[in-house]
Design an enzyme around this catalytic site. Structure first.
Site: not given
Ligand code: NAP
Ligand code: MN
Length: 260
Positions: A119, A45-46, A181
């Protein structure tokens, strides 16, 4: 004759598979690195992310061969090259339009625009990032934590999933804002859940910490200074993935995440 290019991961297996494809396509298609109609990505996928960024300014169709296990952008496995060659020869396909994000970075009074297939993320764990998050110019929250990720439906199974975001069934232009986070206590609080937005919305990020900011776009990484704001929206441009044969999204999810 079909004009095609190969983008190959630089390991021995991927190089061998790429050569196999070249040999198989000899009579059918013409190798054209500069102006292809079809871009064949060989790796993972990369590698597909690399391919898409390489040909982003051209009108091409993408097809992927995975030399590891099945991926989300790769429809063929390394032992299915004959099938792929036949499919290219038969030239029967559906086009799958995948959405991109348009990421605008404002600094020194000018704007630079980046496109993302998976993203965009701002993610830094050594100093708490304090980021004002606006949706359409309305303040949503002052986020405190490691960072934020905005992903496409295609990217929902990548980094977004690792940080607890939802997997989005493909086909609808959506973007997902997910926290990395977040600090959640009596003094500081952010939404604490992913937010899914449609193509009419704009996410705006501002921060005193943007004097020096690290931004990830897919497999790329940028370091900026003096960022005034970052705006993220669903781009009008899409990328075309070629589907010679279809595999259901649920089957892809099962194979990648749940069972063989
Ligand atoms: P990488 O470090 O090899 O990628 C991490 C994993 O994400 C790989 O297994 C990659 O598949 C997989 N992946 C990429 N896009 C995906 C998608 N749309 N759906 C499901 N899995 C996907 O780096 P890379 O190969 O250059 O890929 C960059 C992407 O990796 C980034 O866009 C980000 O989403 C993701 N990433 C994830 C994490 C994490 O989950 N903690 C950390 C860093 C980056 P392949 O092995 O087939 O390449
Ligand atoms: Mn990879």
């Amino acid at each position: 004759m079909i004009q095609y290019a190969l983008v190959t991961k630089q390991d021995e297996l991927s190089k061998k598979i790429a050569q196999e494809i070249k040999d198989g396509l000899k009579e059918i298609a013409n190798y054209n690195q500069e102006k292809p109609d079809l871009v064949i990505s060989v790796g993972g996928d990369g590698t597909m992310l690399t391919s898409v960024h390489q040909y982003l300014n051209q009108d091409v169709g993408y097809i992927g061969v995975h030399t590891g296990t099945l991926g989300f952008y790769t429809d063929y496995l390394k032992d299915e090259i004959d099938e792929l060659i036949m499919a290219i020869k038969n030239n029967q396909y559906k086009i799958n339009h995948r959405n991109l994000l348009e990421v605008s970075v404002y600094r020194h009074g000018k704007k630079d625009t980046y496109l993302a297939l998976n993203e965009m993320r701002i993610d830094y764990g050594f100093v708490t990032q304090v980021i004002n998050v606006y949706i359409d110019d309305e303040l949503l929250e002052v986020f405190r934590g490691n960072g934020l990720c905005v992903s496409t439906p295609s990217g929902s199974t990548a980094y977004n999933k690792s940080i607890g975001g939802a997997v989005i069934y493909p086909g609808t232009p959506l973007m997902q804002l997910t926290e990395v986070a977040p600090i959640q206590h009596n003094a500081y609080r952010s939404l604490g859940a992913s937010m899914i937005l449609d193509a009419n919305r704009v996410i705006k990020l501002e921060s005193n910490h943007f004097k020096c900011v690290s931004m990830g776009i897919d497999n790329l990484h940028f370091d900026f200074s003096d960022v005034e704001k970052i705006e993220i929206r669903i781009a009008t441009k899409t990328v075309n993935f070629i589907e010679y044969r279809s595999m259901s999204f649920i089957q892809r999810i099962r194979r990648a995440f749940i069972c063989e």
